[in-house]
Design a protein around this motif. Structure first.
Motif, short mmCIF file in Angstrom:
data_model
loop_
_atom_site.label_atom_id
_atom_site.label_comp_id
_atom_site.label_asym_id
_atom_site.label_seq_id
_atom_site.Cartn_x
_atom_site.Cartn_y
_atom_site.Cartn_z
N GLY A 70 0.82 -1.20 0.00
CA GLY A 70 0.00 0.00 0.00
C GLY A 70 0.86 1.26 0.00
O GLY A 70 1.95 1.29 0.59
N ALA A 71 0.37 2.31 -0.65
CA ALA A 71 1.14 3.56 -0.76
C ALA A 71 1.41 4.19 0.60
O ALA A 71 2.34 4.96 0.77
CB ALA A 71 0.38 4.55 -1.65
N LEU A 72 0.57 3.86 1.58
CA LEU A 72 0.74 4.44 2.92
C LEU A 72 1.57 3.54 3.83
O LEU A 72 1.68 3.80 5.03
CB LEU A 72 -0.64 4.70 3.55
N TYR A 73 2.12 2.48 3.25
CA TYR A 73 2.98 1.58 4.04
C TYR A 73 4.17 2.39 4.57
O TYR A 73 4.74 3.22 3.87
CB TYR A 73 3.45 0.43 3.15
N SER A 74 4.55 2.09 5.81
CA SER A 74 5.59 2.90 6.47
C SER A 74 6.99 2.60 5.92
O SER A 74 7.32 1.45 5.63
CB SER A 74 5.53 2.59 7.96
N ASN A 75 7.81 3.65 5.87
CA ASN A 75 9.21 3.45 5.49
C ASN A 75 9.99 2.69 6.57
O ASN A 75 11.10 2.23 6.32
CB ASN A 75 9.90 4.81 5.27
N ALA A 76 9.40 2.55 7.78
CA ALA A 76 10.03 1.76 8.83
C ALA A 76 9.66 0.29 8.61
O ALA A 76 9.13 -0.38 9.48
CB ALA A 76 9.54 2.23 10.19
#
Ligand SMILES: Cc1cc2nc3c(=O)[nH]c(=O)nc-3n(C[C@H](O)[C@H](O)[C@H](O)COP(=O)(O)OP(=O)(O)OC[C@H]3O[C@@H](n4cnc5c(N)ncnc54)[C@H](O)[C@@H]3O)c2cc1C
Length: 325
Positions: A70-76
């Motif tokens: 998902g585009a809102l998946y975290s960079n962490a």
């Protein structure tokens, strides 16, 4: 900071309806880049569409082994299967920013972030990207951090995303949604070179929202590596980076990907280096030849000749380290 209207839609349909209707609306996700631009008067949208409530933060594995993130998946990123099957992607994300920023930042925002070119970020300088037709202060100014590939007389700024470089090495596809429906944009076609229109940075159309990034199942993705060279060990953008991926069968390279960061206005595919590697055993001599080929077409300016040698060294080391795995 200028005042703006904030929308907080609860569904993708509602978000794209607003983006279609309000022509100057700007998407905000984690806000780690956009808020700085708002604060500094570089971006002055009248309407922000906060997409954090749309449920686009999931990772879904497909039966064919590919994955939709998902585009809102975290960079962490904390998915062990992703780290195993797409190491270059996880390594690129972990090489970016700080733990705190990664915790706020999102994948869609990361590939859409604006350049860190100081002349773009400081409104007192001329910048064709920020104010089309105003000129480019970087061309006469300090060019040490500027691009050596893909520049134009309008812009020499470098694209800052680590993730975007890795995504080119795994043949990723960006999924964009508008009121008309959904479409796929191959990562190779997502970012634009500046030409005469440096303010246009991606092929995303007005009213489109990135909803996901898909990574197809490819043999080379599992044998991949991201190496980033920067001024200091953390919290710095790449001076030069390389994402490398090799599918090796019977000792010879069947498919090669070599993508570069920190050297072009878009994540850069070093196709000449890929050609050198393909069909050969990845010996030290072949790796050396590929590293040299990676700078084919480079056009450094007066201040950034050093990037040519850095590209060669980073590509050589990335491929050598990959061979030791
Ligand atoms: C100090 C610092 C150091 C950093 N170091 C690095 C680094 O080393 N490597 C690196 O790669 N990055 C680095 N970054 C950048 C950081 O990773 C990005 O700011 C972040 O990934 C952007 O994600 P976001 O969700 O916060 O985006 P936002 O700031 O919310 O948005 C950024 C842009 O993306 C657009 N956007 C966001 N989501 C969507 C969507 N779904 N569809 C369409 N458009 C969208 C917005 O309109 C905006 O133009 C650093 C940032 C800071 C502040």
């Amino acid at each position: 900071m200028e005042t703006f209207h904030l929308d907080r839609p609860r569904s993708v349909a509602e978000a794209v309806r607003i983006l279609h209707r309000e022509k100057d609306a700007t998407v905000i996700a984690g806000g780690t880049d956009l808020v700085t631009l708002l604060r500094d008067g570089v971006a002055t949208p009248h309407r922000l569409v906060d997409v954090s409530l749309l449920g686009l933060d999931r990772i879904e594995w497909r039966r064919d082994g590919g994955v939709r993130i998902g585009a809102l998946y975290s960079n962490a990123v904390a998915d062990s299967r992703l780290a195993r099957e797409y190491p270059v992607v996880t390594e690129a994300l972990r090489a970016g920013a700080s733990a705190q920023i990664r915790g706020m930042a999102t994948l869609g925002g990361n590939i859409s972030q604006r350049t860190r070119c100081r002349y773009f970020r400081l409104p007192e300088f001329a910048c064709n990207k920020r104010a089309p037709g105003s000129g480019c202060s970087a061309i006469e100014g300090d060019g040490s951090g500027q691009a050596i590939f893909g520049t134009s007389s309008s812009c020499t700024a470098v694209h800052p995303s680590d993730l975007a470089v890795a995504l080119r090495a795994v043949d990723a596809v960006v999924i964009a949604q508008s009121q008309r429906g959904s479409r796929e944009i191959p990562m190779d076609e997502f970012h634009l070179l500046p030409g005469d229109t440096p303010h246009r940075e991606t092929t995303l159309r007005p009213g489109e929202l990135i909803t996901a990034i898909e990574l197809p199942a490819r043999a080379h993705s599992g044998h991949s590596h991201y190496l980033k060279f920067r001024d200091r060990a953390s919290f710095a953008f790449a001076l030069v980076s390389a994402a490398v991926a090799l599918d090796i069968r019977g000792g010879a390279v069947r498919t090669a990907r070599v993508a570069l960061g920190g050297v072009a206005p878009a994540p850069w595919r070093a196709v000449a280096a890929e050609r050198v590697l393909t069909g050969k055993r990845p010996t030290a001599e072949v790796i050396d030849a590929a590293a040299k080929a990676a700078t084919e077409g480079a056009r450094p300016g007066k201040d950034n000749e050093h990037k040519v040698e850095l590209v060669r060294r980073v590509v050589r080391r990335a491929l050598t380290e990959l061979g030791q795995r």
